[in-house]
Design an enzyme around this catalytic site. Structure first.
Site, PDB file in Angstrom:
ATOM      1  N   ARG A  51       0.857  -1.201   0.000  1.00  0.00           N
ATOM      2  CA  ARG A  51       0.000   0.000   0.000  1.00  0.00           C
ATOM      3  C   ARG A  51       0.886   1.241   0.000  1.00  0.00           C
ATOM      4  NH1 ARG A  51      -1.310   1.783   4.628  1.00  0.00           N
ATOM      5  NH2 ARG A  51      -2.026  -0.151   5.555  1.00  0.00           N
ATOM      6  N   TYR A 104     -16.883  16.635 -15.781  1.00  0.00           N
ATOM      7  CA  TYR A 104     -17.308  15.240 -15.752  1.00  0.00           C
ATOM      8  C   TYR A 104     -18.277  15.051 -14.570  1.00  0.00           C
ATOM      9  CZ  TYR A 104     -17.028  10.325 -14.503  1.00  0.00           C
ATOM     10  OH  TYR A 104     -17.349   9.038 -14.146  1.00  0.00           O
ATOM     11  N   ASP A 177      -7.699  18.299 -14.987  1.00  0.00           N
ATOM     12  CA  ASP A 177      -8.043  16.930 -15.373  1.00  0.00           C
ATOM     13  C   ASP A 177      -7.694  16.805 -16.862  1.00  0.00           C
ATOM     14  OD1 ASP A 177      -9.273  14.602 -16.271  1.00  0.00           O
ATOM     15  OD2 ASP A 177     -10.939  14.770 -14.873  1.00  0.00           O
ATOM     16  N   LYS A 202      -8.700   5.597 -19.300  1.00  0.00           N
ATOM     17  CA  LYS A 202      -9.014   6.060 -20.643  1.00  0.00           C
ATOM     18  C   LYS A 202      -7.792   5.957 -21.560  1.00  0.00           C
ATOM     19  CE  LYS A 202     -12.911   6.639 -18.663  1.00  0.00           C
ATOM     20  NZ  LYS A 202     -12.972   7.476 -17.520  1.00  0.00           N
TER      21      LYS A 202
HETATM   22  C1  LIG Z   1     -12.694  13.517 -17.450  1.00  0.00           C
HETATM   23  C2  LIG Z   1     -12.807  12.416 -16.448  1.00  0.00           C
HETATM   24  N1  LIG Z   1     -12.218  12.556 -15.249  1.00  0.00           N
HETATM   25  C3  LIG Z   1     -12.303  11.595 -14.301  1.00  0.00           C
HETATM   26  C4  LIG Z   1     -13.022  10.425 -14.522  1.00  0.00           C
HETATM   27  C5  LIG Z   1     -13.131   9.398 -13.417  1.00  0.00           C
HETATM   28  O1  LIG Z   1     -12.279   8.344 -13.654  1.00  0.00           O
HETATM   29  P1  LIG Z   1     -12.549   6.802 -13.210  1.00  0.00           P
HETATM   30  O2  LIG Z   1     -13.768   6.347 -13.948  1.00  0.00           O
HETATM   31  O3  LIG Z   1     -11.295   6.108 -13.631  1.00  0.00           O
HETATM   32  O4  LIG Z   1     -12.760   6.814 -11.742  1.00  0.00           O
HETATM   33  C6  LIG Z   1     -13.626  10.223 -15.770  1.00  0.00           C
HETATM   34  C7  LIG Z   1     -14.387   8.982 -16.035  1.00  0.00           C
HETATM   35  O5  LIG Z   1     -15.127   8.885 -17.008  1.00  0.00           O
HETATM   36  C8  LIG Z   1     -13.520  11.252 -16.757  1.00  0.00           C
HETATM   37  O6  LIG Z   1     -14.092  11.125 -17.974  1.00  0.00           O
END
Ligand SMILES: Cc1ncc(COP(=O)(O)O)c(C=O)c1O
Length: 367
Positions: A51, A104, A177, A202
């Site tokens: 961890r 998001y 992000d 992604k």
């Molecule tokens: C722009 C963006 N940020 C964060 C996330 C969250 O990521 P996770 O699904 O890996 O928790 C997503 C998920 O679709 C996203 O599209």
């Protein structure tokens, strides 16, 4: 690994020296929870418990940092685990954040349904409007400005460098992000960001076979606090998931160089409001495109049901093309709020299949 090396060289080699024990060219999956100690307090190579740190995860963290041009990387079990750990590190009751008005949905939910209960507030602002961003920042109160660029799913573009100037003048952190652009197309730290966030699920992973997240920062003191919280909270990336993301990163540049598509919400189109800015800030416009379907919500849902090559599914950034209906799928959590996504909007993540097959599939699905 130096920053002067090219992106693809860093993607393949940063953090990934051949294994010193065996010469294995690919970093091994260290599937172990604990490490032998040579006497009490005698951890070998700094590893004691997975961890806290695991060599496969360290390799991924070093690679992510090298690709984003930051000094420190952190890998998590999901993008949201990364976001949550970041917020718990930098926020406390009374903290205020400015967030994109079309962020998001899961990021919104994290602020409004989880952190708000602990006295952390977030004000949505349209980040393409710098005056609105400035008005939303309260010096001395605003802890951070959260940027997503391009946004999910409307692909709005924010001027990272200009927002960084506004935020830093008010002593607020800038968090970007960078999931939609990936580090190949945009490196926010060079534009003034303090923290880069990724859902490595992604483009970084790229094969739709893991859920993961990452943070990258430059500042040593902030990195130390993040390292403490990553271990204290424990939402870390597993060795196998770390290995899969590392494998994905090695082909990131090849996957992102695939021919682009042009549709309605796409920063590559001259008519997109963020086109000129995206051209300056990103090296390419990316493989995400959203569009509205004539005939309203039902027509959009029908289209999603008819694609054959393009798979109906959430997520993005994999080698296979994915279609989804944000209003009923990824962004259902913001239904009934000002962030609600139009019902006729469809989002496409363009994979690396032959372009002619994708176009033919879209044509037949649209009828
Ligand atoms: C722009 C963006 N940020 C964060 C996330 C969250 O990521 P996770 O699904 O890996 O928790 C997503 C998920 O679709 C996203 O599209």
């Amino acid at each position: 690994m130096t920053e002067e090396q090219g992106f693809s060289t860093r993607a393949i080699h940063a953090g990934q020296d051949p294994d010193s024990a065996t010469g294995s060219v690919v970093p091994p999956i260290y599937a172990t929870s604990t490490f032998i100690q040579d006497g009490v307090g005698g951890a070998r190579g700094g590893y004691e418990y997975s961890r806290s740190a695991n060599p496969t995860r360290t390799a991924l963290e070093e690679c992510m940092a090298a690709l984003e041009g930051g000094r420190h990387g952190f890998a998590f079990a999901s993008g949201l685990a990364a976001e949550d750990t970041l917020l718990r590190t930098i926020a406390s009751p009374g903290s205020h954040f400015v967030v994109p008005s079309d962020a998001y949905g899961g990021t919104f939910r994290l602020f409004s349904k989880v952190h708000e209960r602990w006295g952390v507030t977030a004000d949505p602002a349209p980040l393409a409007d710098l005056a609105a961003v400035e008005a939303a920042i309260t010096p001395g109160v605003t802890t951070g400005v959260w940027i997503e660029s391009p946004t999910n799913p409307k692909l709005a573009i924010a001027d990272i460098a200009a927002i960084a100037e506004l935020a830093h003048a008010a002593d607020a952190l800038v968090i970007v992000d960078n999931t939609f652009a990936s580090p190949y197309l945009q490196q926010p730290i060079a534009l003034g960001a303090d923290v880069v966030v990724h859902s490595t699920t992604k483009y970084c992973g790229g094969h739709s076979d893991i859920v993961g997240g990452a943070l990258v920062v430059n500042d040593d003191a902030l990195a130390e606090r993040l390292r403490f919280h990553q271990n204290a909270i424990g939402g870390v990336a597993s060795p196998f998931d770390s290995w899969l993301v590392l494998r994905g990163l090695r082909t990131l540049s090849v996957r992102m160089d695939h021919p682009r598509v042009t549709e309605v919400f796409y920063p590559g189109l001259a008519g997109h409001p963020g086109h000129d800015l995206a051209k300056r800030q990103m090296t390419r416009f990316g493989g995400m495109v959203s569009f509205r379907v004539a005939g309203g919500e039902q027509a959009a849902l029908d289209m999603c049901a008819r694609t054959k090559v393009i798979i109906l599914g959430e997520s993005l950034g994999g080698v296979e093309s994915l279609i989804e209906h944000p209003g009923k799928m990824t962004h259902a959590s913001v239904t009934g709020t000002p962030q609600e996504v139009p019902g006729d909007l469809v989002r496409l993540s363009v994979g690396i299949e032959d372009v002619a097959d994708l176009i033919a599939d879209l044509e037949q699905a649209l009828g």
